[in-house]
Scaffold this motif. Structure first.
Motif, PDB file in Angstrom:
ATOM      1  N   MET A 149      28.199   8.212 -32.762  1.00  0.00           N
ATOM      2  CA  MET A 149      29.400   8.182 -31.935  1.00  0.00           C
ATOM      3  C   MET A 149      30.573   7.683 -32.776  1.00  0.00           C
ATOM      4  N   VAL A 150      31.747   8.256 -32.526  1.00  0.00           N
ATOM      5  CA  VAL A 150      32.948   7.809 -33.213  1.00  0.00           C
ATOM      6  C   VAL A 150      34.112   7.855 -32.229  1.00  0.00           C
ATOM      7  N   VAL A 151      34.961   6.831 -32.282  1.00  0.00           N
ATOM      8  CA  VAL A 151      36.170   6.793 -31.468  1.00  0.00           C
ATOM      9  C   VAL A 151      37.333   7.148 -32.381  1.00  0.00           C
ATOM     10  N   LEU A 152      38.003   8.243 -32.069  1.00  0.00           N
ATOM     11  CA  LEU A 152      39.065   8.761 -32.922  1.00  0.00           C
ATOM     12  C   LEU A 152      40.403   8.126 -32.564  1.00  0.00           C
ATOM     13  N   ALA A 153      41.290   8.054 -33.550  1.00  0.00           N
ATOM     14  CA  ALA A 153      42.591   7.405 -33.363  1.00  0.00           C
ATOM     15  C   ALA A 153      43.611   8.385 -32.795  1.00  0.00           C
ATOM     16  N   THR A 154      43.260   8.984 -31.670  1.00  0.00           N
ATOM     17  CA  THR A 154      44.177   9.835 -30.923  1.00  0.00           C
ATOM     18  C   THR A 154      43.813   9.720 -29.458  1.00  0.00           C
ATOM     19  N   LYS A 155      44.798   9.853 -28.580  1.00  0.00           N
ATOM     20  CA  LYS A 155      44.580   9.590 -27.162  1.00  0.00           C
ATOM     21  C   LYS A 155      44.707  10.849 -26.319  1.00  0.00           C
ATOM     22  N   CYS A 156      44.029  10.818 -25.165  1.00  0.00           N
ATOM     23  CA  CYS A 156      44.194  11.840 -24.132  1.00  0.00           C
ATOM     24  C   CYS A 156      44.639  11.112 -22.870  1.00  0.00           C
ATOM     25  N   TYR A 157      45.931  11.108 -22.603  1.00  0.00           N
ATOM     26  CA  TYR A 157      46.505  10.287 -21.543  1.00  0.00           C
ATOM     27  C   TYR A 157      47.080  11.112 -20.410  1.00  0.00           C
ATOM     28  N   VAL A 158      46.890  12.428 -20.447  1.00  0.00           N
ATOM     29  CA  VAL A 158      47.353  13.282 -19.345  1.00  0.00           C
ATOM     30  C   VAL A 158      46.236  13.410 -18.318  1.00  0.00           C
ATOM     31  N   GLU A 159      46.572  13.919 -17.137  1.00  0.00           N
ATOM     32  CA  GLU A 159      45.599  14.000 -16.051  1.00  0.00           C
ATOM     33  C   GLU A 159      45.499  15.429 -15.516  1.00  0.00           C
ATOM     34  N   GLY A 160      44.504  15.654 -14.650  1.00  0.00           N
ATOM     35  CA  GLY A 160      44.361  16.935 -13.963  1.00  0.00           C
ATOM     36  C   GLY A 160      44.061  18.087 -14.893  1.00  0.00           C
ATOM     37  N   ASP A 161      44.671  19.244 -14.620  1.00  0.00           N
ATOM     38  CA  ASP A 161      44.434  20.436 -15.420  1.00  0.00           C
ATOM     39  C   ASP A 161      44.859  20.234 -16.870  1.00  0.00           C
ATOM     40  N   ALA A 162      45.923  19.456 -17.077  1.00  0.00           N
ATOM     41  CA  ALA A 162      46.389  19.203 -18.440  1.00  0.00           C
ATOM     42  C   ALA A 162      45.320  18.468 -19.247  1.00  0.00           C
ATOM     43  N   ARG A 163      44.601  17.562 -18.591  1.00  0.00           N
ATOM     44  CA  ARG A 163      43.532  16.822 -19.274  1.00  0.00           C
ATOM     45  C   ARG A 163      42.386  17.762 -19.654  1.00  0.00           C
ATOM     46  N   GLU A 164      42.028  18.654 -18.743  1.00  0.00           N
ATOM     47  CA  GLU A 164      40.956  19.605 -19.036  1.00  0.00           C
ATOM     48  C   GLU A 164      41.338  20.505 -20.206  1.00  0.00           C
ATOM     49  N   ARG A 165      42.588  20.969 -20.223  1.00  0.00           N
ATOM     50  CA  ARG A 165      43.040  21.817 -21.334  1.00  0.00           C
ATOM     51  C   ARG A 165      43.030  21.052 -22.644  1.00  0.00           C
ATOM     52  N   ALA A 166      43.459  19.799 -22.580  1.00  0.00           N
ATOM     53  CA  ALA A 166      43.496  18.993 -23.802  1.00  0.00           C
ATOM     54  C   ALA A 166      42.092  18.770 -24.355  1.00  0.00           C
ATOM     55  N   LEU A 167      41.126  18.479 -23.478  1.00  0.00           N
ATOM     56  CA  LEU A 167      39.770  18.231 -23.941  1.00  0.00           C
ATOM     57  C   LEU A 167      39.103  19.519 -24.413  1.00  0.00           C
ATOM     58  N   ASP A 168      39.421  20.647 -23.763  1.00  0.00           N
ATOM     59  CA  ASP A 168      38.928  21.926 -24.268  1.00  0.00           C
ATOM     60  C   ASP A 168      39.469  22.176 -25.679  1.00  0.00           C
ATOM     61  N   GLY A 169      40.755  21.874 -25.859  1.00  0.00           N
ATOM     62  CA  GLY A 169      41.344  22.029 -27.186  1.00  0.00           C
ATOM     63  C   GLY A 169      40.721  21.093 -28.196  1.00  0.00           C
ATOM     64  N   MET A 170      40.427  19.854 -27.779  1.00  0.00           N
ATOM     65  CA  MET A 170      39.800  18.898 -28.690  1.00  0.00           C
ATOM     66  C   MET A 170      38.420  19.371 -29.092  1.00  0.00           C
ATOM     67  N   ASN A 171      37.693  19.943 -28.152  1.00  0.00           N
ATOM     68  CA  ASN A 171      36.372  20.462 -28.464  1.00  0.00           C
ATOM     69  C   ASN A 171      36.465  21.559 -29.526  1.00  0.00           C
ATOM     70  N   SER A 172      37.474  22.425 -29.416  1.00  0.00           N
ATOM     71  CA  SER A 172      37.669  23.485 -30.407  1.00  0.00           C
ATOM     72  C   SER A 172      38.035  22.906 -31.769  1.00  0.00           C
ATOM     73  N   LEU A 173      38.843  21.844 -31.768  1.00  0.00           N
ATOM     74  CA  LEU A 173      39.221  21.216 -33.029  1.00  0.00           C
ATOM     75  C   LEU A 173      38.022  20.566 -33.710  1.00  0.00           C
ATOM     76  N   VAL A 174      37.158  19.918 -32.918  1.00  0.00           N
ATOM     77  CA  VAL A 174      35.933  19.349 -33.487  1.00  0.00           C
ATOM     78  C   VAL A 174      35.059  20.462 -34.063  1.00  0.00           C
ATOM     79  N   ASP A 175      34.983  21.579 -33.344  1.00  0.00           N
ATOM     80  CA  ASP A 175      34.212  22.728 -33.823  1.00  0.00           C
ATOM     81  C   ASP A 175      34.754  23.205 -35.166  1.00  0.00           C
TER      82      ASP A 175
END
Length: 231
Positions: free
Chosen positions: A1-27
């Motif tokens: 496990m690693v905690v990255l030095a970037t935040k996801c502070y939006v909510e709702g659909d914006a949060r889902e889009r951000a995390l989907d994007g983060m998953n692609s970036l990790v990929d």
């Protein structure tokens, strides 16, 4: 496990889009390794990636190199060592960063030229939650006292921004959202690229003949974000 030095502070659909994007970036970063991952968000909004597999440790190091790491509270921040924190606030006393614990850079130690911290924020186009590298202050193992200050690489990066053609920095938006906003406003031909600064912090790099304040005014109605110019 690693905690990255970037935040996801939006909510709702914006949060889902951000995390989907983060998953692609990790990929993109570790997808070729023998590793599986799960992207989540801690209670303090920092992005956390759980890693399993033969290459989990290698993948962890790759992500730390790309994003920076928020160290565990029990480890603490060592004087003289470089870390990454997110810019959470500023005032007469200086900058406040979040590196898993509150870090203060005194106004006299910011080392970005003359002016108050607020004036420096405006001059360099800094936005809240921007990941920034700093050197932790305190007593070193050699007994020397060092102040908490921005890392040399961070200072160089910000001065490079000023020497360029101009930028509009934004938060609360993914890179794709920032680029789509520029296109929607009809200014795709006026920019060079959108540079990712963090998961939700972007820098729209202007062409030589583009006026950053004018671009900000043009896209501001389409993007509910904090925006500042670098000119």
């Amino acid at each position: 496990m690693v905690v990255l030095a970037t935040k996801c502070y939006v909510e709702g659909d914006a949060r889902e889009r951000a995390l989907d994007g983060m998953n692609s970036l990790v990929d993109n970063d570790v997808g070729d390794l023998h590793v599986e991952w799960n992207v989540g968000v801690r209670g303090d909004d920092f992005v956390q990636v759980d890693l399993t597999g033969d290459d989990a440790e290698v993948a962890r190091n790759v992500l730390i190199e790309e994003w920076g790491e928020i160290v565990a509270h029990d480890e603490g921040l060592e004087a003289g060592e470089e870390y990454v924190g997110t810019l959470e606030g500023w005032g007469d006393a200086g900058f406040t960063l979040d590196a898993g614990e509150e870090v203060t850079i005194a106004a006299e130690d910011i080392e970005l030229g003359r002016g108050s911290p607020e004036q420096i924020v405006e001059r360099f186009g800094l936005v809240q939650h921007l990941p920034m590298r700093f050197v932790q202050g305190g007593e070193t193992e050699d007994g020397d006292h060092v102040p908490t200050k921005l890392a040399e690489s961070e200072v160089d990066r910000l001065y490079d921004w000023q020497r360029g053609n101009g930028r509009v920095n934004v938060n609360s938006a993914t890179r794709g959202e920032a680029r789509a906003t520029v296109n929607r406003a009809g200014h795709a031909q006026d920019i060079v690229t959108v540079e990712r600064l963090g998961l939700l912090e972007q820098s729209i790099v202007c062409k030589e003949d583009t006026d950053p304040p004018g671009l900000l005014a043009a896209i501001g109605a389409y993007l509910p974000a904090e925006m500042r110019c670098v000119v």
